[in-house]
Design an enzyme around this catalytic site. Structure first.
Site, short mmCIF file in Angstrom:
data_model
loop_
_atom_site.label_atom_id
_atom_site.label_comp_id
_atom_site.label_asym_id
_atom_site.label_seq_id
_atom_site.Cartn_x
_atom_site.Cartn_y
_atom_site.Cartn_z
N HIS A 1 -71.92 58.89 -114.13
CA HIS A 1 -72.17 58.97 -115.57
C HIS A 1 -72.59 57.62 -116.12
CE1 HIS A 1 -67.85 58.10 -115.06
NE2 HIS A 1 -67.84 57.55 -116.25
N HIS B 1 -72.89 55.25 -119.52
CA HIS B 1 -72.36 55.04 -120.87
C HIS B 1 -73.45 54.44 -121.76
CE1 HIS B 1 -68.00 55.23 -119.63
NE2 HIS B 1 -68.51 54.86 -118.48
#
Lengths: 113, 113
Positions: free
Chosen positions: A100, A102
């Protein structure tokens, strides 16, 4: 991955505040935001860490970066500034083992590491 | 950009400890490292910030991400962990206005923002 929280978010099994979705990518609000803007971008394909992508993921990674820039613009932080980052494994501070990215902004951010 | 320090590094006008180079990308040691491993990856094309890439840069951005992962492996920090990040503008802490990606590892990193 049946026990992966981000796979469950991608599948709609766990709710999230989605800000972008297409066939490959999902972007949603971080539930524990570190700044006024804190969005996570994930590939729907389960990749555990930044060690996992191969040449076949080049376009996917490029799309994630462009989406990060687009989200910053949509949230009004592109001119003031923001940070785009991926944490890998323990030293990096990775907490969920589904790759992931950010996107963090909306205040003067602290040191990057 | 005639006054851009990273363009001058890409052109060889200013020396740097280069760890990777091809037609599009250059990676070199950060002169003020924040951790045992601190490498910068830049596109040779002058893009000022993460606000500048467009769809035509999708592959370039994907290649930068894959190179970050590869450098972490080559430096032996991929299993322990690392962080890949781009700072944009003042709130993000961007210091040189030529788009660059940090690859930071080799110790337990602090908060990401």
């Amino acid at each position: 991955m049946s026990d992966c929280i981000f796979c469950k978010i991608a599948d709609g099994e766990i709710p999230a505040t989605v800000v972008f979705e297409d066939d490959e990518l999902l972007a949603f609000e971080d539930v524990n935001p570190r700044a006024p803007v804190h969005v996570l971008i994930i590939p729907k394909e389960h990749l555990s860490t930044m060690n996992d992508p191969g040449p076949e993921h080049e376009t996917l990674l490029g799309r994630m970066m462009l989406l990060a820039s687009r989200i910053a613009k949509e949230r009004g932080v592109s001119e003031g500034g923001y940070r785009v980052l991926v944490n890998c494994n323990a030293d990096g501070g990775q907490e969920v083992f589904h790759l992931h990215m950010h996107v963090i902004g909306g205040r003067r951010l602290g040191p990057m590491a």
